[in-house]
Design an enzyme around this catalytic site. Structure first.
Site, PDB file in Angstrom:
ATOM      1  N   MET A 190      38.132  56.769   1.904  1.00  0.00           N
ATOM      2  CA  MET A 190      37.447  55.665   1.387  1.00  0.00           C
ATOM      3  C   MET A 190      37.314  55.275   0.331  1.00  0.00           C
ATOM      4  O   MET A 190      36.837  56.394  -0.142  1.00  0.00           O
ATOM      5  CB  MET A 190      36.390  54.918   1.841  1.00  0.00           C
ATOM      6  CG  MET A 190      35.795  54.583   3.198  1.00  0.00           C
ATOM      7  SD  MET A 190      36.134  53.399   3.806  1.00  0.00           S
ATOM      8  CE  MET A 190      36.019  52.730   2.984  1.00  0.00           C
ATOM      9  N   HIS A 233      45.069  46.877  10.600  1.00  0.00           N
ATOM     10  CA  HIS A 233      44.352  47.827   9.963  1.00  0.00           C
ATOM     11  C   HIS A 233      43.495  46.744  10.578  1.00  0.00           C
ATOM     12  O   HIS A 233      42.832  45.702   9.950  1.00  0.00           O
ATOM     13  CB  HIS A 233      44.253  47.947   9.289  1.00  0.00           C
ATOM     14  CG  HIS A 233      42.868  48.876   8.308  1.00  0.00           C
ATOM     15  ND1 HIS A 233      43.057  50.105   8.482  1.00  0.00           N
ATOM     16  CD2 HIS A 233      41.842  48.694   8.210  1.00  0.00           C
ATOM     17  CE1 HIS A 233      41.560  50.580   8.148  1.00  0.00           C
ATOM     18  NE2 HIS A 233      40.929  50.080   8.030  1.00  0.00           N
ATOM     19  N   HIS A 276      39.700  51.063  12.471  1.00  0.00           N
ATOM     20  CA  HIS A 276      38.631  52.095  11.617  1.00  0.00           C
ATOM     21  C   HIS A 276      37.249  51.384  12.311  1.00  0.00           C
ATOM     22  O   HIS A 276      36.644  50.160  11.824  1.00  0.00           O
ATOM     23  CB  HIS A 276      39.116  51.131  10.329  1.00  0.00           C
ATOM     24  CG  HIS A 276      38.529  51.621   9.074  1.00  0.00           C
ATOM     25  ND1 HIS A 276      37.903  51.659   7.452  1.00  0.00           N
ATOM     26  CD2 HIS A 276      36.702  53.089   8.991  1.00  0.00           C
ATOM     27  CE1 HIS A 276      36.871  52.056   7.282  1.00  0.00           C
ATOM     28  NE2 HIS A 276      36.243  53.754   8.544  1.00  0.00           N
ATOM     29  N   SER A 287      44.299  44.927   5.461  1.00  0.00           N
ATOM     30  CA  SER A 287      43.549  44.744   6.614  1.00  0.00           C
ATOM     31  C   SER A 287      42.649  43.374   7.296  1.00  0.00           C
ATOM     32  O   SER A 287      42.742  42.416   6.571  1.00  0.00           O
ATOM     33  CB  SER A 287      41.775  45.044   5.836  1.00  0.00           C
ATOM     34  OG  SER A 287      40.681  45.053   6.389  1.00  0.00           O
ATOM     35  N   MET A 328      32.673  46.862  12.455  1.00  0.00           N
ATOM     36  CA  MET A 328      31.981  46.956  11.264  1.00  0.00           C
ATOM     37  C   MET A 328      30.424  47.041  12.507  1.00  0.00           C
ATOM     38  O   MET A 328      30.460  45.475  13.128  1.00  0.00           O
ATOM     39  CB  MET A 328      31.793  46.522  10.601  1.00  0.00           C
ATOM     40  CG  MET A 328      33.034  46.407   9.321  1.00  0.00           C
ATOM     41  SD  MET A 328      32.160  45.211   8.113  1.00  0.00           S
ATOM     42  CE  MET A 328      33.669  46.560   7.350  1.00  0.00           C
ATOM     43  N   ASP A 366      39.078  46.574  10.985  1.00  0.00           N
ATOM     44  CA  ASP A 366      38.142  47.047  10.338  1.00  0.00           C
ATOM     45  C   ASP A 366      36.866  46.369  11.320  1.00  0.00           C
ATOM     46  O   ASP A 366      36.443  45.554  11.845  1.00  0.00           O
ATOM     47  CB  ASP A 366      37.595  46.380   9.579  1.00  0.00           C
ATOM     48  CG  ASP A 366      38.080  46.609   7.588  1.00  0.00           C
ATOM     49  OD1 ASP A 366      39.238  45.897   7.484  1.00  0.00           O
ATOM     50  OD2 ASP A 366      38.791  48.413   8.148  1.00  0.00           O
ATOM     51  N   MET A 426      33.549  51.838  12.013  1.00  0.00           N
ATOM     52  CA  MET A 426      32.756  52.054  11.207  1.00  0.00           C
ATOM     53  C   MET A 426      31.241  51.256  11.893  1.00  0.00           C
ATOM     54  O   MET A 426      30.525  50.261  11.982  1.00  0.00           O
ATOM     55  CB  MET A 426      32.418  50.687   9.840  1.00  0.00           C
ATOM     56  CG  MET A 426      33.680  51.904   9.073  1.00  0.00           C
ATOM     57  SD  MET A 426      34.697  50.576   8.177  1.00  0.00           S
ATOM     58  CE  MET A 426      35.557  49.095   8.830  1.00  0.00           C
ATOM     59  N   SER A 440      42.020  42.243   0.787  1.00  0.00           N
ATOM     60  CA  SER A 440      41.977  40.847  -0.171  1.00  0.00           C
ATOM     61  C   SER A 440      42.701  40.950  -0.616  1.00  0.00           C
ATOM     62  O   SER A 440      43.669  39.922  -1.424  1.00  0.00           O
ATOM     63  CB  SER A 440      40.509  41.151  -0.773  1.00  0.00           C
ATOM     64  OG  SER A 440      40.302  42.327  -1.704  1.00  0.00           O
ATOM     65  N   ASP A 489      41.521  53.407   1.977  1.00  0.00           N
ATOM     66  CA  ASP A 489      41.503  52.435   2.868  1.00  0.00           C
ATOM     67  C   ASP A 489      40.011  51.211   0.733  1.00  0.00           C
ATOM     68  O   ASP A 489      39.041  52.346   0.726  1.00  0.00           O
ATOM     69  CB  ASP A 489      41.069  52.712   3.813  1.00  0.00           C
ATOM     70  CG  ASP A 489      39.954  51.714   3.775  1.00  0.00           C
ATOM     71  OD1 ASP A 489      39.528  51.480   5.826  1.00  0.00           O
ATOM     72  OD2 ASP A 489      40.632  50.123   4.243  1.00  0.00           O
ATOM     73  N   GLY A 490      40.224  50.346   0.924  1.00  0.00           N
ATOM     74  CA  GLY A 490      39.400  49.957  -0.415  1.00  0.00           C
ATOM     75  C   GLY A 490      39.649  50.269  -1.394  1.00  0.00           C
ATOM     76  O   GLY A 490      39.934  51.145  -2.205  1.00  0.00           O
TER      77      GLY A 490
END
Ligand code: DX5
Ligand code: ZN
Length: 239
Positions: free
Chosen positions: A148, A43, A77, A19, A47, A45, A79, A209, A186-187
């Site tokens: 998630m 990936h 993705h 990500s 937001m 993200d 959100m 991370s 994911d996460g």
């Protein structure tokens, strides 16, 4: 048997999708270069500060990624709420896959059909507190289900193990209904749980991370792959 999403795996046991939320925001492309050869998907993200309490990338980043990496598999993705509001804008960037949150739309069937009508693979995502039964009616339309592993909005959070029950439900539902969607976690994914996730039936692992937060992101990605590859026979995905 529809193996649409599963076809994306090309016989691989799993796919790794770093990500870029955890990449260097001032050097995203360099961050991706540093893990060359160690990943399958990118990936992205997205937001909106409303559906999730954070802001991240807009369509310009997806467009730039596609321009610079024409052959990359770009996994967006979204959100954002309402989720259907940004389909066309992101589709114009020509990602390979766009995933929306079931909680962020009253029109999941229309939204997934719209994504597919634009020639892009549709995915549906559920937060840790959302049951699989909410998305069952649209699973035949999806090439991917993004489960998630954390409450969405930030990288670096702790994995919520209870979500694994949903992976098992999805594996069973896919088999019973002869569907072909991939299951993406994911996460909170890292070297400590990658093996369990794949053996529980996850087909795609998103890690932010755990990869970009490491001093040596390529080595970190390699370690995650090794752990996932060493896992026992998956009781879920079609090997
Ligand atoms: C969270 C995002 C995840 C996140 C993963 O809302 O959807 O993709 O970036 O980050 P890690 O792997 O650090 O949990
Ligand atoms: Zn994500």
């Amino acid at each position: 048997m529809s193996s649409r999403g599963l076809g994306l795996k090309n016989e691989k046991r799993f796919l790794l999708a770093p990500s870029i939320l955890s990449a260097d925001p001032l050097a995203i492309d360099d961050s991706i270069d540093r893990i060359r050869g160690e990943f399958d998907w990118i990936h992205v993200d997205v937001m909106d500060g409303h559906f999730v309490p954070n802001l991240s990338f807009g369509p310009s980043v997806a467009r730039a990624l596609r321009a610079r990496r024409p052959d990359a598999f770009i996994d967006v993705h979204i959100m954002v709420e309402p989720a259907e509001g940004f389909i066309d804008m992101f589709a114009a960037a020509r990602p390979d896959l766009i995933t929306l949150h079931a909680e962020a739309t009253s029109h999941a069937n229309m939204a997934l059909s719209r994504i597919r009508s634009l020639g892009i693979r549709p995915g549906i995502s559920i937060n840790p507190g959302t049951p699989v039964c909410l998305i069952e009616p649209v699973l035949p339309l999806a090439d991917l289900v993004l489960v998630m592993g954390v409450n969405p909005g930030f990288g670096g959070q702790k994995f919520i193990p209870e979500v694994l029950l949903k992976v098992r439900d999805l594996v069973r539902f896919r088999a019973v209904h002869d569907l072909g969607f991939l299951i993406e976690m994911d996460g909170g994914v890292g070297v400590e749980n990658a093996g369990d996730l794949v053996s529980s039936g996850c087909d795609v692992l998103v890690a932010g991370s755990a990869i970009f937060g490491d001093d040596d992101p390529a080595e970190a990605a390699k370690r995650i792959r090794k752990k996932a590859e060493a896992c026992g026979p998956s009781n879920g995905s079609r090997a």
